[in-house]
Scaffold this motif. Structure first.
Motif, PDB file in Angstrom:
ATOM      1  N   LEU A  56       3.239  34.036  17.309  1.00  0.00           N
ATOM      2  CA  LEU A  56       4.099  35.213  17.353  1.00  0.00           C
ATOM      3  C   LEU A  56       5.322  34.948  16.493  1.00  0.00           C
ATOM      4  O   LEU A  56       6.044  33.968  16.721  1.00  0.00           O
ATOM      5  CB  LEU A  56       4.514  35.535  18.792  1.00  0.00           C
ATOM      6  N   ASN A  57       5.516  35.819  15.496  1.00  0.00           N
ATOM      7  CA  ASN A  57       6.666  35.692  14.592  1.00  0.00           C
ATOM      8  C   ASN A  57       6.757  34.288  13.979  1.00  0.00           C
ATOM      9  O   ASN A  57       7.836  33.716  13.836  1.00  0.00           O
ATOM     10  CB  ASN A  57       7.959  36.065  15.321  1.00  0.00           C
ATOM     11  N   GLY A  58       5.576  33.754  13.643  1.00  0.00           N
ATOM     12  CA  GLY A  58       5.501  32.460  12.982  1.00  0.00           C
ATOM     13  C   GLY A  58       5.537  31.262  13.895  1.00  0.00           C
ATOM     14  O   GLY A  58       5.412  30.125  13.425  1.00  0.00           O
ATOM     15  N   ILE A  59       5.676  31.466  15.202  1.00  0.00           N
ATOM     16  CA  ILE A  59       5.779  30.367  16.163  1.00  0.00           C
ATOM     17  C   ILE A  59       4.459  30.221  16.908  1.00  0.00           C
ATOM     18  O   ILE A  59       3.916  31.199  17.435  1.00  0.00           O
ATOM     19  CB  ILE A  59       6.925  30.618  17.163  1.00  0.00           C
ATOM     20  N   ILE A  60       3.940  28.992  16.989  1.00  0.00           N
ATOM     21  CA  ILE A  60       2.696  28.745  17.708  1.00  0.00           C
ATOM     22  C   ILE A  60       2.950  28.837  19.208  1.00  0.00           C
ATOM     23  O   ILE A  60       3.788  28.120  19.764  1.00  0.00           O
ATOM     24  CB  ILE A  60       2.121  27.365  17.354  1.00  0.00           C
ATOM     25  N   LEU A  61       2.217  29.745  19.861  1.00  0.00           N
ATOM     26  CA  LEU A  61       2.324  29.903  21.313  1.00  0.00           C
ATOM     27  C   LEU A  61       1.214  29.174  22.051  1.00  0.00           C
ATOM     28  O   LEU A  61       1.422  28.692  23.171  1.00  0.00           O
ATOM     29  CB  LEU A  61       2.273  31.389  21.686  1.00  0.00           C
TER      30      LEU A  61
END
Length: 602
Positions: free
Chosen positions: A193-198
């Protein structure tokens, strides 16, 4: 100033052949949103619109007619009602799905891969410890009145209501044998999400709660939840992930008990061992160090396309296909680091030549070679036992959990390396990077503070730092706006900064006889940053501050502006702001007063 450094170990590269270790970006196909034609029997609450907007406190989205946006016109009348969900005509198995979405305050929806496995969409703005039911969570399963298997996201990376978010999902469908028996469960390879790994490699044993179906299949449509809240989508894109049926046959090897420069030098010597091999395998070298090992064989390619090879080794190595160098002779001191090269190949058989020369007694042994193409998984051309040891790099993280932290570094901003950057972290988990030369805000983010690995690990040669949260990249321009079409103000002079009682910097500048103070700090409820610029002195006059710059600036009313759909600017006392063209963009300007205060909200 004391710096709190946390040294964490993480694996920079996954095992060769795993989906998330791919080096090739998927070849995405756009799902048309000019109409609802891409969806099966769409219910009446789903519409195609031209634009959507809301303030961050609004509980509804306001839309205008047009195309290219998919809108769920949810009302309370359809809450939990059957038939409100939207199903794609596309039936998918393994897939990469990317999309942008926007929700109003308090809204809720979800993306169900194969109509069964949900990635949650919910207004979780400001949530510090997200649960599986928060934005980006893998929603729980349900049995006998109890939930289980829900997976909370590793971070909260959502932006404020009314702003666009970017979601990326790599999904692996369940596997079935010839009799229809499930032999492997579905898996979320990654969710970003928005470049961040969740999430990474999360196995789901069955359908989520509120799934459209309780059974499981190899292929099925994706579903968007429509009975919980308003949501709007754009740029829905997908890439089916296929198995890559390549093979390497007729492999021959030659082993020399000394490091050599190239195959030409090897041809002048008799190998210590040679013969056929079933796969590329570093164990064919009897020594751990000081050897030269070469392979040649026939690479069988299924279709015309561009193929990317990834090589991991220690020492010098090179790869040729049909006499063309794909990976140039490259020295690699740690076998865990990948080196890639690409080449266009036609369907059929191709000559492959690979050599490795190892002369590093302190580095790991092993050779790993993989191949992939867009929309395929990578395939190993080596024996599993030949894979080099993975080399963990340290993540040197600067935390700001007790007091503000100020870190000087280089920083890449819009592909340009800036040299006079100060990043400021705050215990509120709201941070920013600032260009000291221009007095410009470069980026803002929330969550963890700063990755300083490239400043401190080994020689720290790059000297760069990077944010550890979902980042809003700002123009980074000088706040003084002159009428000439330039991106910098040459007379804006940096004079240093002082720290206030909370440890936050007050930046000082001189400009044409005036003294300018620039103060930035988090504001109430950690919604963003508040900036106050104060002008003192009787120097040559100037008339306007440049507050923001972008392709699209929307006036939302009451001193609120939305910038490119990615963040808000809120003025404490509005009425002196104008939107003006500047080069090929627009600028948000404010008339000069003794002091001006505005907030950046995201």
């Amino acid at each position: 100033m004391q710096r709190t450094l946390a040294l964490l170990l993480y694996c920079l590269f996954c095992w060769a052949g795993s989906s998330h270790a791919q080096q090739v970006k998927p070849r995405l196909t756009d799902l048309s949103l000019s109409s609802l034609e891409a969806f099966a029997n769409p219910p009446s609450n789903w519409k195609i619109v031209g634009n959507a907007r809301s303030n961050y406190w609004d509980t509804v989205l306001n839309t205008v007619p047009g195309e290219q946006l998919l809108f769920n016109d949810y009302t309370r009348a359809i809450q939990f009602a059957p038939g409100a969900n939207l199903f794609s005509k596309l039936e998918h198995g393994d897939i990469v799905l990317e999309l942008d979405f926007m929700i109003p305050k308090g809204s809720n929806s979800g993306i169900y891969l194969q109509s069964r496995y949900e990635v949650q969409i919910a207004d979780s703005w400001g949530v510090q410890l997200p649960k599986h039911s928060d934005m980006g969570g893998i929603y729980e399963r349900w049995k006998d009145g109890k939930g289980f298997e829900g997976k909370a996201p590793m971070k909260n990376a959502v932006f404020a209501p009314g702003l666009w978010n970017h979601l990326e999902i790599s999904f692996q469908a369940p596997r079935f044998d010839a009799t229809g028996k499930k032999v492997a469960s579905a898996k979320f390879v990654y969710v970003k999400l928005n470049g961040i790994i969740l999430h990474e490699n999360i196995i789901v044993s069955g359908p989520s709660r509120a799934a459209a179906f309780e059974d499981e299949k190899a292929k099925a449509p994706f579903m968007i939840q429509g009975d919980h809240g308003q949501i709007v989508f754009r740029n829905i894109r997908y890439a089916p992930q296929e198995e890559l049926n390549v093979s390497l046959s007729g492999i021959r090897y030659a082993y020399y008990e000394k490091p050599l420069k190239n195959p030409t030098e090897a041809q002048q010597l008799k190998p210590n061992a040679s013969g056929t091999a079933s796969a590329i395998d570093s164990r064919l070298a009897a020594a751990r160090d000081k050897y030269f090992l070469s392979f040649d064989g026939k690479l069988n390619i299924p279709a015309n396309d561009t193929y990317t090879f990834t090589l991991r080794h220690s020492g010098d190595a090179s790869l040729e296909i049909d006499g063309k160098t794909v990976i140039v002779p490259t020295w690699n001191h740690l076998g865990g680091y990948p080196i890639t090269g690409s080449i266009a190949l036609t369907s059929g058989s191709h000559d492959l030549k690979l050599w490795v020369s190892k002369d590093l007694n302190w580095s790991s042994s092993g050779i790993a070679l993989t191949i992939e193409k867009p929309n395929s998984k990578s395939v190993s051309l080596n024996s599993p036992a030949s894979i080099p040891e993975r080399v963990p790099d340290p993540l040197i993280m600067v935390k700001a959990d007790r007091q503000p932290e100020l870190i000087r570094s280089f920083l890449y901003h819009n592909n340009k390396k800036l040299t006079h950057v100060l990043s400021v972290g705050d215990p509120s988990y709201v941070h920013y990077s600032y260009d000291l030369l221009q007095g410009g805000l470069l980026q803002v983010w929330k969550g963890d503070f700063l990755n300083t690995t490239d400043m401190w690990y080994e020689r720290g040669e790059p000297q760069t730092a990077s944010s550890l949260g979902a980042t809003i990249v700002l123009p980074g321009k000088c706040p003084i706006h002159e009428t000439t079409a330039v991106d910098s103000v040459s007379e804006y002079r940096y004079k240093g900064y002082t720290l206030d009682s909370k440890g936050q910097p007050n930046f000082q500048y001189a400009y044409k006889g005036s003294v300018i103070s620039d103060v930035i700090h988090p504001f109430a409820n950690n919604q963003g940053l508040q900036r106050t610029i104060t002008v003192n002195g009787s120097g040559e006059s100037f008339t306007q501050f440049r507050i923001a710059q972008g392709k699209n600036i929307e006036a939302m009313g009451n001193g609120l502006f939305r910038m490119d759909g990615h963040y808000y600017i809120q003025f404490e006392h509005g009425a002196n702001e104008i939107i003006a063209p500047f080069k090929d963009e627009f600028v948000l300007l404010s008339s000069i007063r003794t002091s001006i205060t505005y907030s950046i909200i995201w």
